[in-house]
Write a protein that holds these residues in place. Sequence first.
Motif, PDB file in Angstrom:
ATOM      1  N   GLU A   1      -8.777  -6.607  -5.977  1.00  0.00           N
ATOM      2  CA  GLU A   1      -9.391  -5.450  -5.312  1.00  0.00           C
ATOM      3  C   GLU A   1      -8.350  -4.392  -4.989  1.00  0.00           C
ATOM      4  N   ALA A   2      -7.177  -4.825  -4.500  1.00  0.00           N
ATOM      5  CA  ALA A   2      -6.108  -3.881  -4.180  1.00  0.00           C
ATOM      6  C   ALA A   2      -5.588  -3.194  -5.438  1.00  0.00           C
TER       7      ALA A   2
ATOM      8  N   LYS B   1       0.832  -1.204   0.000  1.00  0.00           N
ATOM      9  CA  LYS B   1       0.000   0.000   0.000  1.00  0.00           C
ATOM     10  C   LYS B   1       0.868   1.256   0.000  1.00  0.00           C
TER      11      LYS B   1
ATOM     12  N   LYS C   1      -7.868  -0.455  -6.459  1.00  0.00           N
ATOM     13  CA  LYS C   1      -7.842   0.654  -5.502  1.00  0.00           C
ATOM     14  C   LYS C   1      -6.556   1.470  -5.611  1.00  0.00           C
ATOM     15  N   TYR C   2      -5.446   0.804  -5.880  1.00  0.00           N
ATOM     16  CA  TYR C   2      -4.144   1.466  -5.832  1.00  0.00           C
ATOM     17  C   TYR C   2      -3.614   1.901  -7.201  1.00  0.00           C
TER      18      TYR C   2
END
Length: 392
Positions: free
Chosen positions: A57-58, A24, A61-62
């Motif tokens: 999903e990550a 992240k 999002k990123y």
Amino acid sequence: MIPSTTPPPKLLGVAMIGYAFMGKAHSNAWRNVASFFDVPAFEQKVLVGRDAGAVAEAAAKYGWAESGTDWRTVVTRDDIDIVDICAPGWMHAQIAIAALEAGKHVLVEKPLANTLVEAELMTAAAAKARAKGVQSMIGFNYRRVPALALAKELIAEGRLGTIRHVRAAYLQDWLADAQAPMTWRLRKETAGSGALGDIASHAIDQIQYLTGQTVLETSGALKTFVSQRPGQNSLENVTVDDAAWATFWLTGDVGASVEASRVATGQKNCLQIEIYGTNGSLSFNLENLNELQFLDATLPVREQGFRRILVNEPEHPYLDAWWPQGHIIGWEHTFTHQIRDFLTAINSGKAPSPSFEEGLQVQRILSAVEESANNKSTVTTVNLGAFATEGA
């Protein structure tokens, strides 16, 4: 006007392995670095993780274009030029070596590996790849804190005179509760070590980076305060340290001490560094990331005292890219600076720092501390081997 026939520059394709905490932080840096710094053009191509649904999903999002679960396939793709490794330490060596052999530039989170043997293999692969123009760097992001970069400049300029000794402590409390659950970070086979490799490695790197000196000897102690923690179905044995202590002797006749703990109740992410020289002293605390305390001992005694430098001026390292003076930046910016420096190195062809050789040197120190603690020996000589610290 005749249209230009010059093709646009090739976009560097980036793949990142790992999408949790460090994934992240690195993703945030990749997503923002080009908005503030002049860097080579790149694309966030693919994010890789073991759980297909979670990594997809990550990735969305990123800001990654796609996701995958097989890092072996990704690191050999023709459209991938850079591999950023944010996976747990036990995976570092196999991913990094495969990527380097495939001709990919590699950035890997600290510590370099879980074992000294793995770190040596990674460093040898990096040296071989570097000869072919392939760059590699280890992610000691605190080198990119502007206040610590300024401290490095002041020391290099001689403002502290001859450095005599350094004190460093990295204290956290996320394991202070004995009921805190078991994680991969508490198993030696996945983490390598506990507070020693996780956070003491940062402090050790800073001691060598700031002073420009290399650790030669160490005496260390390790302690596990909570030997079992709740697992999925039962209590599991903790096989790494909760806290570490070490004293060091460096080249240049510099003495240093390091304390690291993940059970220091009340301390959240407190990296404290104090550097004492013949002409002055510096003090830094990560929880006041934008501030550096400086004492100029060349002034008359009646005028001496630590003064606060708010490191937010355009003249300070990295800060001309950010906000007007006085507007603070945060922990996440260190990763943006790190990506900026790595991309700049790739573009220039100049090897970045900290190199894998520097990461290996830290790994040797960690190993020596562990050896000293296990043998209850007074001093263990750190084996520098074939590689010395570079770019300090």
